[in-house]
Design a protein around this motif. Structure first.
Motif, PDB file in Angstrom:
ATOM      1  N   UNK A  37       0.852  -1.200   0.000  1.00 27.57           N
ATOM      2  CA  UNK A  37       0.000   0.000   0.000  1.00 27.57           C
ATOM      3  C   UNK A  37       0.879   1.238   0.000  1.00 27.57           C
ATOM      4  N   UNK A  38       0.475   2.217  -0.817  1.00 31.32           N
ATOM      5  CA  UNK A  38       1.271   3.436  -0.867  1.00 31.32           C
ATOM      6  C   UNK A  38       0.489   4.548  -1.530  1.00 31.32           C
ATOM      7  N   UNK A  39       1.143   5.681  -1.653  1.00 34.63           N
ATOM      8  CA  UNK A  39       0.520   6.815  -2.339  1.00 34.63           C
ATOM      9  C   UNK A  39       1.276   7.014  -3.646  1.00 34.63           C
ATOM     10  N   UNK A  40       0.618   6.706  -4.738  1.00 34.41           N
ATOM     11  CA  UNK A  40       1.229   6.797  -6.069  1.00 34.41           C
ATOM     12  C   UNK A  40       1.359   8.272  -6.463  1.00 34.41           C
ATOM     13  N   UNK A  41       2.510   8.654  -7.027  1.00 30.32           N
ATOM     14  CA  UNK A  41       2.678  10.079  -7.366  1.00 30.32           C
ATOM     15  C   UNK A  41       1.578  10.629  -8.282  1.00 30.32           C
ATOM     16  N   UNK A  42       1.004   9.791  -9.135  1.00 33.49           N
ATOM     17  CA  UNK A  42      -0.070  10.278 -10.019  1.00 33.49           C
ATOM     18  C   UNK A  42      -1.298  10.702  -9.243  1.00 33.49           C
ATOM     19  N   UNK A  43      -1.507  10.075  -8.090  1.00 34.70           N
ATOM     20  CA  UNK A  43      -2.781  10.278  -7.389  1.00 34.70           C
ATOM     21  C   UNK A  43      -2.640  11.089  -6.114  1.00 34.70           C
ATOM     22  N   UNK A  44      -1.587  11.898  -6.042  1.00 35.32           N
ATOM     23  CA  UNK A  44      -1.446  12.760  -4.868  1.00 35.32           C
ATOM     24  C   UNK A  44      -2.357  13.972  -5.047  1.00 35.32           C
ATOM     25  N   UNK A  45      -3.239  14.187  -4.084  1.00 28.22           N
ATOM     26  CA  UNK A  45      -3.973  15.452  -4.087  1.00 28.22           C
ATOM     27  C   UNK A  45      -3.828  16.035  -2.696  1.00 28.22           C
ATOM     28  N   UNK A  46      -3.480  17.312  -2.665  1.00 27.51           N
ATOM     29  CA  UNK A  46      -3.162  17.920  -1.377  1.00 27.51           C
ATOM     30  C   UNK A  46      -4.312  17.796  -0.376  1.00 27.51           C
ATOM     31  N   UNK A  47      -5.526  17.923  -0.861  1.00 34.83           N
ATOM     32  CA  UNK A  47      -6.688  17.876   0.043  1.00 34.83           C
ATOM     33  C   UNK A  47      -6.869  16.520   0.716  1.00 34.83           C
ATOM     34  N   UNK A  48      -6.434  15.477   0.020  1.00 37.87           N
ATOM     35  CA  UNK A  48      -6.655  14.128   0.550  1.00 37.87           C
ATOM     36  C   UNK A  48      -5.472  13.576   1.334  1.00 37.87           C
ATOM     37  N   UNK A  49      -4.377  14.310   1.300  1.00 38.44           N
ATOM     38  CA  UNK A  49      -3.126  13.719   1.790  1.00 38.44           C
ATOM     39  C   UNK A  49      -3.191  13.218   3.226  1.00 38.44           C
ATOM     40  N   UNK A  50      -3.786  14.033   4.079  1.00 36.86           N
ATOM     41  CA  UNK A  50      -3.827  13.660   5.491  1.00 36.86           C
ATOM     42  C   UNK A  50      -4.567  12.335   5.677  1.00 36.86           C
ATOM     43  N   UNK A  51      -5.703  12.231   4.986  1.00 32.47           N
ATOM     44  CA  UNK A  51      -6.509  11.020   5.076  1.00 32.47           C
ATOM     45  C   UNK A  51      -5.761   9.834   4.444  1.00 32.47           C
ATOM     46  N   UNK A  52      -5.098  10.099   3.322  1.00 31.81           N
ATOM     47  CA  UNK A  52      -4.331   9.035   2.659  1.00 31.81           C
ATOM     48  C   UNK A  52      -3.258   8.472   3.600  1.00 31.81           C
ATOM     49  N   UNK A  53      -2.537   9.357   4.246  1.00 28.65           N
ATOM     50  CA  UNK A  53      -1.485   8.877   5.163  1.00 28.65           C
ATOM     51  C   UNK A  53      -2.071   8.108   6.344  1.00 28.65           C
ATOM     52  N   UNK A  54      -3.211   8.588   6.824  1.00 30.63           N
ATOM     53  CA  UNK A  54      -3.875   7.899   7.927  1.00 30.63           C
ATOM     54  C   UNK A  54      -4.269   6.481   7.503  1.00 30.63           C
ATOM     55  N   UNK A  55      -4.847   6.396   6.302  1.00 31.84           N
ATOM     56  CA  UNK A  55      -5.252   5.094   5.769  1.00 31.84           C
ATOM     57  C   UNK A  55      -4.057   4.162   5.572  1.00 31.84           C
ATOM     58  N   UNK A  56      -2.990   4.703   5.001  1.00 26.47           N
ATOM     59  CA  UNK A  56      -1.802   3.879   4.766  1.00 26.47           C
ATOM     60  C   UNK A  56      -1.285   3.340   6.085  1.00 26.47           C
TER      61      UNK A  56
END
Ligand code: ZN
Length: 215
Positions: A37-56
């Motif tokens: 699981x990770x955050x792909x550079x194509x799908x980085x959006x600043x608004x979602x980042x906090x939630x993405x990191x929490x999920x990861x």
């Protein structure tokens, strides 16, 4: 385990294949199958980042989470490059904190990846997935103890095949990524290029896997 597919987006699994399914932060964790699981550079959006990191970070606790990825740097992506770097740096730290190897997506940013590797001196193995570049880049990566994972693109790319001939199997993984090519075909072609028995290739790739991943 017969075959190891280090990076795939396919969810259909086969008993003789150990595959690491790639998922994104808001995907459901696969029940039993190993995943990354990770955050792909194509799908980085600043608004979602906090939630993405929490999920990861939450999903890293799953027993079958074997790696962080895919993540990395892509100079052809529309995502702001500095933002890509800052996200990647955070994922490096998570990789070290949770003892998960990194599966890296890299487009035209090999120097930056190597530079970051020197800066962070990670304990965890870094793996460049979908490698299809030249000998010089392959050598630079290997010199910096970065493993190269190759997929379907080498089947019909003679230049890449010549590069692969010179890379020791100790530095290699094989993958299907988003292609429809079965991992068995990729193993067979790889064995043929390396002029080795399929059984030897299977054994060596499994050794690489056991050295690097905690299952
Ligand atoms: Zn992929």
């Amino acid at each position: 385990m017969d075959f190891i597919d280090i990076h795939t987006h396919a969810t259909k699994q086969c008993p003789e294949i150990l595959s690491i399914i790639n998922i994104y932060p808001n995907n459901t964790v696969p029940k039993n199958n190993p995943f990354s699981i990770g955050i792909h550079p194509w799908y980085i959006t600043e608004n979602n980042l906090q939630l993405d990191f929490k999920n990861v970070e939450q999903k890293l606790y799953a027993k079958n989470c074997l790696a962080i990825g895919e993540c990395g740097l892509d100079k052809l992506s529309k995502t702001n490059y500095n933002l890509q770097i800052s996200v990647f740096k955070k994922l490096i730290l998570l990789s070290e904190k949770y003892n998960k190897p990194l599966i890296i997506h890299c487009v035209k940013a090999f120097n930056d990846i190597i530079h970051l590797k020197k800066e962070y001196k990670p304990q965890q193995q870094w793996i460049i997935h979908g490698f299809n570049k030249n000998k010089q880049i392959a050598n630079d990566l290997i010199k910096n103890n970065i493993i190269i994972s190759i997929g379907a693109s080498f089947l019909r790319n003679e230049k890449l095949q010549n590069t692969i001939k010179e890379i020791p199997v100790e530095n290699i993984f094989l993958e299907t990524d988003d292609s429809n090519e079965p991992i068995k075909n990729i193993y067979n072609k790889f064995a043929q290029i390396k002029e080795k028995d399929l059984s030897i290739v299977k054994q060596k790739i499994t050794e690489n896997f056991n050295r690097i991943f905690i299952v």
